[in-house]
Design an enzyme around this catalytic site. Sequence first.
Site, PDB file in Angstrom:
ATOM      1  N   GLU A  24     -21.374  69.951  20.340  1.00  0.00           N
ATOM      2  CA  GLU A  24     -21.704  68.601  19.865  1.00  0.00           C
ATOM      3  C   GLU A  24     -20.922  67.520  20.621  1.00  0.00           C
ATOM      4  O   GLU A  24     -19.895  67.032  20.145  1.00  0.00           O
ATOM      5  CB  GLU A  24     -21.439  68.461  18.368  1.00  0.00           C
ATOM      6  CG  GLU A  24     -21.869  67.103  17.810  1.00  0.00           C
ATOM      7  CD  GLU A  24     -21.503  66.901  16.354  1.00  0.00           C
ATOM      8  OE1 GLU A  24     -21.928  65.865  15.787  1.00  0.00           O
ATOM      9  OE2 GLU A  24     -20.795  67.741  15.775  1.00  0.00           O
TER      10      GLU A  24
ATOM     11  N   LYS B 121     -26.099  70.013  19.607  1.00  0.00           N
ATOM     12  CA  LYS B 121     -26.205  68.971  18.577  1.00  0.00           C
ATOM     13  C   LYS B 121     -25.909  67.644  19.257  1.00  0.00           C
ATOM     14  O   LYS B 121     -24.783  67.392  19.694  1.00  0.00           O
ATOM     15  CB  LYS B 121     -25.244  69.231  17.422  1.00  0.00           C
ATOM     16  CG  LYS B 121     -25.344  68.193  16.305  1.00  0.00           C
ATOM     17  CD  LYS B 121     -24.547  68.581  15.075  1.00  0.00           C
ATOM     18  CE  LYS B 121     -24.634  67.493  14.012  1.00  0.00           C
ATOM     19  NZ  LYS B 121     -23.952  67.873  12.751  1.00  0.00           N
TER      20      LYS B 121
END
Length: 295
Positions: A176, A213
């Site tokens: 992420e 993500k």
Amino acid sequence: MDAKQLDHMRSGKGFVAALDQSGGSTPWALAAYGIAEGSWKSEEEMFDLVHAMRTRIVTSPAFTSQRILGAILFEQTMERSVEGLMTARYLWEKKGVVPFLKVDKGLAPAENGVQMMKPFPDLDSLLDRAVERGIFGTKMRSLVKEASPKGIEDVVSQQFQWAEKIIAKGLVPIVEPEVDIHAEHKDKAEELLKEQIVRRLDELAEGQNVILKLTLPTKAGFYADLGNHKRVLRVMALSGGYSRDKACELLALNHGMIASFSRALTEGLLVGQSDDEFNSLLDRAIEKIFNASVK
């Protein structure tokens, strides 16, 4: 690695609930839930309160695998129980929801237009505990604040260095590298980020799979091709501070991305609501996010 969980994450319909607020973000999460800062006398009591909130969410009849693929947990949530089962076991055995664990320890001070993850020398021991507790994968967050080639390269390098350690433990990492939705030249930062991600994905070996993500992109569909990369299980979107309505509106324009929302999921949920009201609001939130994820 559990083959059923892997298949569920690779091909299931739904989204991933982010229930991993920790440390400095916990008071904010409790305040949004209607519990003002100062309502607890110790850090332990604060975490008791947030665990009660998370327990209420995951035990709700609205929270099932029909619409939710996975849930990301905070370390203390992993170490606690829900209805007599350790949280990760409860999620999979009772709800059919794949458990993930947030493993970073927060962000380092900004440098070169980014915030790297803080050093974490005890990562190996945390990963070992995660395996013992029935965790399927992990999540780790960095933050890109500017379109800085050097900073973005450093962020992605650190993310994938950690990812390889996580994969070696038999876990699937969620990578992420968030781009700040208020970043100047956000679109340029996303171009640089994608370039670095593809480079690192191409270096992974057979069986070294990750989940991405990413911030909802400025250009709709910009990350669509990442979902076709052979080393990528799924591409997820974070809400990044957008309201639920705005996040879902943007997500619906990005085919191939599914939600992994935190604030946008729990928006409007309050401690003083009756169970019927709470479950009804949660059900509507889950339905809206689900529909935006499976468009």
